[in-house]
Motif scaffolding. Structure first.
Motif, PDB file in Angstrom:
ATOM      1  N   UNK A  64     -23.866   6.957  45.495  1.00 20.49           N
ATOM      2  CA  UNK A  64     -22.692   7.068  44.633  1.00 20.49           C
ATOM      3  C   UNK A  64     -21.937   8.362  44.895  1.00 20.49           C
ATOM      4  N   UNK A  65     -20.619   8.299  44.816  1.00 25.83           N
ATOM      5  CA  UNK A  65     -19.778   9.470  45.036  1.00 25.83           C
ATOM      6  C   UNK A  65     -20.088  10.507  43.967  1.00 25.83           C
ATOM      7  N   UNK A  66     -20.382  11.746  44.402  1.00 24.91           N
ATOM      8  CA  UNK A  66     -20.687  12.824  43.475  1.00 24.91           C
ATOM      9  C   UNK A  66     -22.133  13.273  43.511  1.00 24.91           C
ATOM     10  N   UNK A  67     -22.990  12.511  44.210  1.00 26.97           N
ATOM     11  CA  UNK A  67     -24.406  12.853  44.289  1.00 26.97           C
ATOM     12  C   UNK A  67     -24.875  12.873  45.749  1.00 26.97           C
ATOM     13  N   UNK A  68     -25.957  13.578  45.985  1.00 27.11           N
ATOM     14  CA  UNK A  68     -26.546  13.615  47.320  1.00 27.11           C
ATOM     15  C   UNK A  68     -27.293  12.321  47.597  1.00 27.11           C
ATOM     16  N   UNK A  69     -27.888  12.226  48.779  1.00 23.42           N
ATOM     17  CA  UNK A  69     -28.559  10.997  49.181  1.00 23.42           C
ATOM     18  C   UNK A  69     -29.723  10.632  48.260  1.00 23.42           C
ATOM     19  N   UNK A  70     -30.332  11.637  47.604  1.00 21.88           N
ATOM     20  CA  UNK A  70     -31.438  11.310  46.696  1.00 21.88           C
ATOM     21  C   UNK A  70     -30.953  10.696  45.390  1.00 21.88           C
ATOM     22  N   UNK A  71     -29.606  10.643  45.194  1.00 20.45           N
ATOM     23  CA  UNK A  71     -28.968  10.020  44.038  1.00 20.45           C
ATOM     24  C   UNK A  71     -29.304  10.715  42.720  1.00 20.45           C
ATOM     25  N   UNK A  72     -29.894  11.904  42.799  1.00 16.32           N
ATOM     26  CA  UNK A  72     -30.287  12.660  41.607  1.00 16.32           C
ATOM     27  C   UNK A  72     -29.559  14.000  41.544  1.00 16.32           C
ATOM     28  N   UNK A  73     -29.493  14.690  42.682  1.00 13.78           N
ATOM     29  CA  UNK A  73     -28.875  16.012  42.749  1.00 13.78           C
ATOM     30  C   UNK A  73     -27.372  15.878  42.963  1.00 13.78           C
ATOM     31  N   UNK A  74     -26.605  16.711  42.241  1.00 12.91           N
ATOM     32  CA  UNK A  74     -25.154  16.666  42.370  1.00 12.91           C
ATOM     33  C   UNK A  74     -24.703  17.163  43.731  1.00 12.91           C
ATOM     34  N   UNK A  83     -34.043   0.390  32.835  1.00 15.66           N
ATOM     35  CA  UNK A  83     -34.428   0.936  31.529  1.00 15.66           C
ATOM     36  C   UNK A  83     -35.282   2.184  31.671  1.00 15.66           C
ATOM     37  N   UNK A  84     -35.862   2.404  32.861  1.00 14.95           N
ATOM     38  CA  UNK A  84     -36.592   3.643  33.114  1.00 14.95           C
ATOM     39  C   UNK A  84     -35.676   4.749  33.615  1.00 14.95           C
ATOM     40  N   UNK A  85     -34.384   4.437  33.783  1.00 15.76           N
ATOM     41  CA  UNK A  85     -33.440   5.446  34.226  1.00 15.76           C
ATOM     42  C   UNK A  85     -33.457   5.704  35.714  1.00 15.76           C
ATOM     43  N   UNK A  86     -34.032   4.788  36.486  1.00 17.44           N
ATOM     44  CA  UNK A  86     -34.074   4.957  37.938  1.00 17.44           C
ATOM     45  C   UNK A  86     -32.656   4.800  38.490  1.00 17.44           C
ATOM     46  N   UNK A  87     -32.231   5.638  39.432  1.00 13.72           N
ATOM     47  CA  UNK A  87     -30.867   5.538  39.970  1.00 13.72           C
ATOM     48  C   UNK A  87     -30.593   4.186  40.605  1.00 13.72           C
ATOM     49  N   UNK A  88     -29.327   3.870  40.695  1.00  9.98           N
ATOM     50  CA  UNK A  88     -28.903   2.626  41.325  1.00  9.98           C
ATOM     51  C   UNK A  88     -29.327   2.600  42.787  1.00  9.98           C
ATOM     52  N   UNK A  89     -29.654   1.384  43.265  1.00 14.36           N
ATOM     53  CA  UNK A  89     -29.900   1.209  44.698  1.00 14.36           C
ATOM     54  C   UNK A  89     -28.560   0.987  45.388  1.00 14.36           C
ATOM     55  N   UNK A  90     -28.596   0.789  46.670  1.00 11.13           N
ATOM     56  CA  UNK A  90     -27.359   0.573  47.407  1.00 11.13           C
ATOM     57  C   UNK A  90     -26.797   1.866  47.951  1.00 11.13           C
ATOM     58  N   UNK A 134     -36.796  -7.214  37.878  1.00  7.44           N
ATOM     59  CA  UNK A 134     -37.199  -5.976  38.559  1.00  7.44           C
ATOM     60  C   UNK A 134     -36.102  -4.918  38.439  1.00  7.44           C
ATOM     61  N   UNK A 135     -34.859  -5.333  38.656  1.00 10.47           N
ATOM     62  CA  UNK A 135     -33.741  -4.390  38.526  1.00 10.47           C
ATOM     63  C   UNK A 135     -33.610  -3.892  37.084  1.00 10.47           C
ATOM     64  N   UNK A 136     -33.798  -4.797  36.113  1.00 13.76           N
ATOM     65  CA  UNK A 136     -33.683  -4.403  34.708  1.00 13.76           C
ATOM     66  C   UNK A 136     -34.769  -3.400  34.340  1.00 13.76           C
ATOM     67  N   UNK A 137     -36.011  -3.661  34.789  1.00 17.84           N
ATOM     68  CA  UNK A 137     -37.106  -2.748  34.469  1.00 17.84           C
ATOM     69  C   UNK A 137     -36.867  -1.365  35.054  1.00 17.84           C
TER      70      UNK A 137
END
Length: 414
Positions: free
Chosen positions: A164-174, A154-161, A148-151
């Motif tokens: 990440x430092x540098x992005x907003x809560x949606x993990x897409x917008x800087x 490969x679709x480019x979905x952001x990491x869970x958890x 499930x994580x691999x699929x």
């Protein structure tokens, strides 16, 4: 009878409803078979399939079964549980449980399917069959989760958890503040700036990580060398590639820098420091611990007294020093009240080893000559010391005293 309940996770409601429901079922099952629950044991949000996972409720159950009663004197004549896999999913837990359960005669094991005789061969075989099913289910679920994580990857979905430092809560917008910091840090590092200086600069700006911690060189390195900063997607320590083009998979988030900048900053570090080696899910390149690089590591102990009058006895760890005379020092990380020059401590250890105080543990004259001639390597030296000493307690130094005092190192001979 003891009632046991366990859930693997409780991160949504966090109210323990899973174990409460199991305990109610256990009460009903016990009544149906003429038994009475006198003690309950629970492990909420505890895995039974991971090696070394803490399960205080299960440990207490095994302890009380081995003793025969609870701490308040209630006699335990059996165990009731909703299913075997709540009690054990590993062979060592099965062994511990059945050994404790059958340590006293005439006990039973009850589940919603009936009463089981744990002393009979059929009762034990049924437990082993349940273990085989639990192990297979764990493997299937683990593989399904990995797929499930691999699929998603490969679709480019952001990491869970955590974010990440540098992005907003949606993990897409800087992030408007953090992203420029990462971009500048990468440019500074490529230009030759040290990571320690970058981390210190972030601390001066009152920057904190996504979990509230202060930046340090290791976390700054991980942030700069993570493939996500240039839009690449990784999974379990590997950079994912598009099968048709063999080009890196691009994530759905906004990148901070261009791929060539990411490659440039990664080239400034050794392979072992990169995110792809040290980041979440990355396989370690070695299963062993790093070998000690100083003679006294693991041998020296702290002799400072705590506030309650007891001696600390914490391990003194080698750290980089601030002078040419002491390029490294041994310091206590427990109480932080004891530190000694590394060369001074190592010289004191050598003096003690070849002194008359060593007695039968003193090496031969030939070994002394080889040692002083530089023919004995660090690993062999440490083995010789370990054979002669059980440890050395280092007394705290006197503030303002410049002369080296070898008597601060007090040995304990074997």
């Amino acid at each position: 009878m003891a009632s046991y309940a366990r859930t693997s996770e409780d991160f949504r409601q966090k109210d323990g409803h899973g174990v409460r429901h199991q305990l109610r079922i256990n009460e009903r099952t016990a009544r149906e078979y003429g038994c009475r629950v006198v003690a309950t044991y629970t492990d909420n949000g505890c895995s039974a399939s991971k090696r070394g996972a803490a399960r205080p409720g299960f440990d207490l159950l095994v302890e009380d079964l081995g003793r025969g009663d609870t701490v308040d004197g209630q006699v335990l004549d059996g165990v009731v549980c909703v299913a075997d896999d709540r009690l054990y999913r590993r062979a060592d837990d099965l062994t511990r449980f059945f050994t404790a359960l059958t340590s006293h005669p005439d006990r039973i094991y009850v589940d919603p399917h009936g009463v089981r005789d744990p002393y009979s061969q059929e009762g034990l075989l049924q437990a082993v069959r349940s273990l085989d099913v639990a192990v297979m289910e764990t493997r299937v679920r683990s593989q399904r989760l990995m797929n499930w994580h691999w699929a998603r990857a490969v679709e480019g979905v952001p990491h869970s958890g955590p974010r990440p430092f540098g992005w907003l809560e949606n993990r897409i917008t800087l992030h408007p503040v953090e992203a420029p910091l990462v971009q500048k840090a990468i440019a500074d590092r490529v230009s030759g700036k040290s990571v320690r200086a970058i981390a210190r600069e972030w601390c001066d700006l009152k920057v904190t990580g996504t979990r509230g911690g202060r930046p340090n060189p290791q976390t700054v390195t991980q942030i700069m060398t993570a493939p996500r900063v240039c839009g690449y997607r990784a999974n379990r320590g590997e950079l994912l590639l598009v099968p048709e083009t063999r080009q890196p998979v691009l994530g759905q988030w906004e990148p901070i820098v261009a791929p060539d900048q990411w490659h440039a900053v990664c080239a400034t570090f050794s392979a072992g420091n990169l995110y792809m080696h040290r980041g979440t899910g990355a396989p370690r390149r070695t299963a062993g611990k790093a070998a000690p690089r100083q003679l006294g590591s693991g041998i020296l102990r702290c002799g400072a007294k705590r506030d309650d009058g007891t001696v600390c006895h914490g391990a003194l760890c080698a750290q980089k020093g601030r002078s040419r005379k002491s390029p490294y020092v041994y310091s206590c990380r427990d109480c932080r009240r004891c530190s000694i020059s590394g060369p001074l401590a190592d010289e004191a250890l050598e003096r003690l080893l070849f002194s008359e105080a060593a007695g039968p543990a003193q090496p031969s004259a030939a070994m002394r000559d080889r040692w002083h001639a530089g023919e004995v390597g660090l690993e062999e030296k440490r083995k010789i010391l370990a054979a002669a000493l059980t440890g050395c307690v280092v007394q705290p130094g006197v503030k303002g005293r410049q002369a080296w005092d070898h008597s601060r190192v007090r040995p304990s001979w074997r």
